[in-house]
Design a protein around this motif. Structure first.
Motif, PDB file in Angstrom:
ATOM      1  N   TYR A 112       0.824  -1.208   0.059  1.00  0.00           N
ATOM      2  CA  TYR A 112      -0.029  -0.017   0.014  1.00  0.00           C
ATOM      3  C   TYR A 112       0.866   1.118  -0.010  1.00  0.00           C
ATOM      4  O   TYR A 112       0.613   2.166  -0.617  1.00  0.00           O
ATOM      5  N   TYR A 113       2.119   1.141   0.916  1.00  0.00           N
ATOM      6  CA  TYR A 113       3.004   2.336   0.664  1.00  0.00           C
ATOM      7  C   TYR A 113       3.371   2.615  -0.568  1.00  0.00           C
ATOM      8  O   TYR A 113       3.787   3.989  -0.974  1.00  0.00           O
ATOM      9  N   ARG A 114       3.990   1.446  -1.311  1.00  0.00           N
ATOM     10  CA  ARG A 114       4.733   1.717  -2.426  1.00  0.00           C
ATOM     11  C   ARG A 114       3.653   2.176  -3.409  1.00  0.00           C
ATOM     12  O   ARG A 114       4.027   2.956  -4.361  1.00  0.00           O
ATOM     13  N   ASP A 115       2.355   1.724  -3.682  1.00  0.00           N
ATOM     14  CA  ASP A 115       1.385   1.755  -4.570  1.00  0.00           C
ATOM     15  C   ASP A 115       1.123   3.603  -4.597  1.00  0.00           C
ATOM     16  O   ASP A 115       1.155   4.235  -5.418  1.00  0.00           O
ATOM     17  N   TYR A 116       1.182   3.897  -2.931  1.00  0.00           N
ATOM     18  CA  TYR A 116       0.823   5.375  -2.852  1.00  0.00           C
ATOM     19  C   TYR A 116       2.031   6.179  -3.637  1.00  0.00           C
ATOM     20  O   TYR A 116       1.677   7.164  -4.239  1.00  0.00           O
ATOM     21  N   ALA A 117       3.131   5.910  -3.124  1.00  0.00           N
ATOM     22  CA  ALA A 117       4.402   6.470  -3.671  1.00  0.00           C
ATOM     23  C   ALA A 117       4.479   6.459  -5.130  1.00  0.00           C
ATOM     24  O   ALA A 117       4.832   7.528  -5.836  1.00  0.00           O
ATOM     25  N   GLU A 136       4.329   9.680  -7.263  1.00  0.00           N
ATOM     26  CA  GLU A 136       6.034   9.637  -7.741  1.00  0.00           C
ATOM     27  C   GLU A 136       6.395  10.506  -6.640  1.00  0.00           C
ATOM     28  O   GLU A 136       7.413  11.326  -6.863  1.00  0.00           O
ATOM     29  N   VAL A 137       6.108  10.345  -5.561  1.00  0.00           N
ATOM     30  CA  VAL A 137       6.738  11.283  -4.266  1.00  0.00           C
ATOM     31  C   VAL A 137       6.643   9.771  -3.020  1.00  0.00           C
ATOM     32  O   VAL A 137       5.640   9.481  -2.833  1.00  0.00           O
ATOM     33  N   VAL A 138       7.792   9.969  -2.413  1.00  0.00           N
ATOM     34  CA  VAL A 138       7.802   9.281  -1.040  1.00  0.00           C
ATOM     35  C   VAL A 138       7.096  10.053  -0.189  1.00  0.00           C
ATOM     36  O   VAL A 138       7.537  11.170  -0.051  1.00  0.00           O
ATOM     37  N   PRO A 139       6.101   9.399   0.688  1.00  0.00           N
ATOM     38  CA  PRO A 139       5.239  10.388   1.531  1.00  0.00           C
ATOM     39  C   PRO A 139       5.938  11.008   2.503  1.00  0.00           C
ATOM     40  O   PRO A 139       6.712  10.739   3.182  1.00  0.00           O
ATOM     41  N   GLY A 140       5.699  12.398   2.233  1.00  0.00           N
ATOM     42  CA  GLY A 140       6.486  13.341   3.113  1.00  0.00           C
ATOM     43  C   GLY A 140       7.957  13.508   2.938  1.00  0.00           C
ATOM     44  O   GLY A 140       8.427  14.544   3.706  1.00  0.00           O
ATOM     45  N   ARG A 194      11.103  13.328  -3.980  1.00  0.00           N
ATOM     46  CA  ARG A 194      10.805  12.609  -5.355  1.00  0.00           C
ATOM     47  C   ARG A 194      11.066  11.230  -5.550  1.00  0.00           C
ATOM     48  O   ARG A 194      12.148  10.777  -4.941  1.00  0.00           O
ATOM     49  N   TYR A 195      10.228  10.323  -5.698  1.00  0.00           N
ATOM     50  CA  TYR A 195      10.669   9.104  -5.801  1.00  0.00           C
ATOM     51  C   TYR A 195      11.202   8.697  -7.247  1.00  0.00           C
ATOM     52  O   TYR A 195      10.679   8.857  -8.294  1.00  0.00           O
ATOM     53  N   ASP A 215      13.315   4.557  -3.622  1.00  0.00           N
ATOM     54  CA  ASP A 215      14.849   5.204  -3.768  1.00  0.00           C
ATOM     55  C   ASP A 215      14.827   6.788  -3.788  1.00  0.00           C
ATOM     56  O   ASP A 215      13.919   7.369  -4.743  1.00  0.00           O
ATOM     57  N   TRP A 216      14.868   7.443  -2.598  1.00  0.00           N
ATOM     58  CA  TRP A 216      14.941   8.850  -2.514  1.00  0.00           C
ATOM     59  C   TRP A 216      16.040   9.589  -1.743  1.00  0.00           C
ATOM     60  O   TRP A 216      16.511   8.658  -0.819  1.00  0.00           O
ATOM     61  N   SER A 217      16.177  10.760  -1.671  1.00  0.00           N
ATOM     62  CA  SER A 217      16.827  11.474  -0.754  1.00  0.00           C
ATOM     63  C   SER A 217      16.270  12.635  -0.215  1.00  0.00           C
ATOM     64  O   SER A 217      14.933  12.825  -0.574  1.00  0.00           O
TER      65      SER A 217
END
Length: 534
Positions: free
Chosen positions: A154-159, A163-167, A170-171, A180-182
């Motif tokens: 569910y977390y990956r589907d949302y991201a 195209e953004v890792v929550p909070g 950019r994904y 993968d993000w910074s």
């Protein structure tokens, strides 16, 4: 960009080290860390401004409890360098009469099991933080994280969908399975006189006394801002100007990049007495370019840090998105506070009092109770909270003007058209922490591309109904979330700890019954909030 940022941080560290008490020390907004301060924040004997976060801790009454938390169980008899750095101190720590500086490596390594998705989950984060001060007026803080993760479905589907890792940010590769993000923050704080603080940085801000905020939360990615905070007697006033983006809006051109937007926020917090506090908020969000790429200059009337924005925006005939809000807190008992918020996005008096569900009357509401030492048990803290927002709240006639940043809401993570109840209980004993959280929410999802009001990125002009709207309309969905975690604190200076957690999540409606159950264990650090309860 990363090279420039790294060079800037290195130069700043060198400058602090060679140039020569820590003024307005910054602590990232972490609910779990801040909740440990509840016995001071909501004590009927104190008169603190508690609703503008993150805090800058100076020589106020908060300094002592914060110092106690950051020296929790410190064994001063340790003499070897390794034991001191592992259990007691920052990795780099310099305390001088004229300056201070500290720096830490921040590992965040987790391994777990998603029982529903039948896969191994993990988090591999390498981070750092550095901070310090020069004299009594200047301080700085910066942190950076490089992250890869295998997350529950569910977390990956949302991201992937935004195209953004929550909070976070950019994904980088939304078409791949692993995240993968910074993520970076940077702040410089200057206090020229005791009545005024000036902060410039890239970070998040939070207004309110609750777990959620209906006014301004830390759920979305961080953003550059300039913030002025003035204190006079029992009044604290904040004016902030922020630069935000909307990656999901159609780009004018490739060279122009993401559509840009600006925001100005004013918040006045008045401690009427030791028990009662009232807050007044307003905000304006504007697009820096139109759909044709025409640039709009900054409206200098918004530069005034004092004027009430909503009447100004209305009087000038501005096309911008304006909103107002109110907060309140009352200490009903010692170490126990009742708090609330009201966010008004749009108001038509003739329809508002008719209660006919007009889509133009958009508002959000919060009510909560929180406190410390429940049942006279020291460090047993609690929170019970209710949040709700009418359909189409926070949305606008086009998505660039909505109350959001980087594809996520600036207020509540659910957007609008929802009701939510949150309960949190936490207990600390020496270096052991245990917490439990439960969320229940009811909201209405869109079906057949119809706009029922939850998705704030859809223009409110596409509302399914002009009248007769109600909370939960659309595909009525029930959401359940539970989280239990325990940890052992290794080094309080940067929250290095072993942590074990179990999380369960269910999202259920007439079309699907989505479940997630996962367990995680790892070595963690930092104070940042990483939300999973959406």
């Amino acid at each position: 960009m990363i090279k420039t940022y790294t060079l800037l941080c290195l130069c700043l560290l060198i400058f602090v080290t060679v140039n020569a008490q820590t003024p307005n020390q910054y602590y990232p907004n972490s609910f779990k860390f801040y909740q440990k301060l509840d016995n001071t924040l909501y004590n009927s004997g104190t008169r603190l401004h508690t609703s503008m976060r993150p805090f800058f801790i100076d020589d106020s009454v908060l300094a002592r409890p914060v110092d106690s938390l950051l020296n929790n169980g410190v064994d001063t008899s340790r003499k070897t360098w390794v034991s001191r750095k592992l259990f007691n101190e920052h990795l780099l720590q310099v305390n001088n009469a004229d300056y201070t500086v500290y720096a830490d490596f921040l590992p965040d390594f987790m391994i777990g099991k998603d029982f529903t998705g039948k896969k191994t989950t993990w988090l591999n984060t390498r981070g750092f933080q550095a901070g310090g001060s020069i004299g009594k007026k200047f301080s700085f803080y910066t942190s950076g994280y490089e992250n890869q993760a295998s997350a529950p479905d569910y977390y990956r589907d949302y991201a992937s969908s935004i195209e953004v890792v929550p909070g976070q940010s950019r994904y980088r590769k939304p078409y791949e399975e692993n995240l993968d993000w910074s993520y970076v923050t940077a702040l410089i704080s200057y206090t020229p006189i005791k009545y005024l603080n000036i902060t410039v940085g890239q970070d998040k801000n939070f207004i309110g006394d609750g777990y959620r905020s209906m006014i301004l939360s830390d759920f979305a990615s961080n953003y550059p801002f300039l913030k002025l905070t003035a204190k006079l007697g029992n009044v604290q006033y904040t004016a902030m100007w922020a630069a935000m983006q909307d990656p999901g809006a159609p780009q004018v051109s490739y060279d122009a990049g993401n559509r840009r937007k600006g925001g100005v926020f004013h918040y006045l917090d008045w401690n009427v007495s030791k028990r009662l506090s009232l807050g007044f908020f307003d905000a304006v969000v504007w697009a820096q370019t139109d759909s044709l790429g025409n640039k709009r200059g900054f409206d200098w009337s918004y530069a005034n840090p004092i004027i009430f924005l909503r009447p100004l925006e209305d009087m000038s005939g501005s096309p911008d998105n304006a909103a107002i809000g109110f907060t309140a807190k009352y200490k009903v008992l010692n170490k126990t506070a009742l708090y609330g918020q009201f966010f008004l996005d749009e108001f038509v008096a003739s329809d508002f009092f008719k209660k006919d569900g007009d889509f133009k009357n958009k508002w959000g509401l919060q009510l909560g109770l929180r406190g410390a030492d429940l049942f006279n048990v020291t460090n047993l803290n609690y929170l019970a909270e209710f949040n709700t927002a009418k359909p189409y709240t926070y949305s606008e006639r086009n998505r660039v003007l909505n109350y959001a940043h980087y594809n996520e809401p600036l207020a509540h993570p659910y957007g609008a058209n929802f009701r939510e109840t949150v309960g949190i209980l936490s207990y600390s004993y020496k270096r052991f922490d245990v917490s439990a959280q439960f969320n229940y929410a009811k909201y209405g999802l869109d079906t057949d591309s119809l706009n029922y009001g939850k998705d704030i990125f859809k223009p409110y002009g596409t509302a399914v109904n002009k009248k007769g709207n109600f909370i939960g309309q659309g595909l009525t969905t029930n959401f359940y979330y539970g989280d239990i975690r325990t940890s052992f604190l290794i080094n309080p200076k940067y929250n290095l700890r072993f942590e074990l957690s179990f999380t369960t999540r269910t999202e259920k409606n007439a079309m699907e019954n989505s479940k997630a159950n996962f367990i995680s264990f790892g070595l963690r650090s930092s104070f940042r909030n990483l939300y999973q309860d959406f």
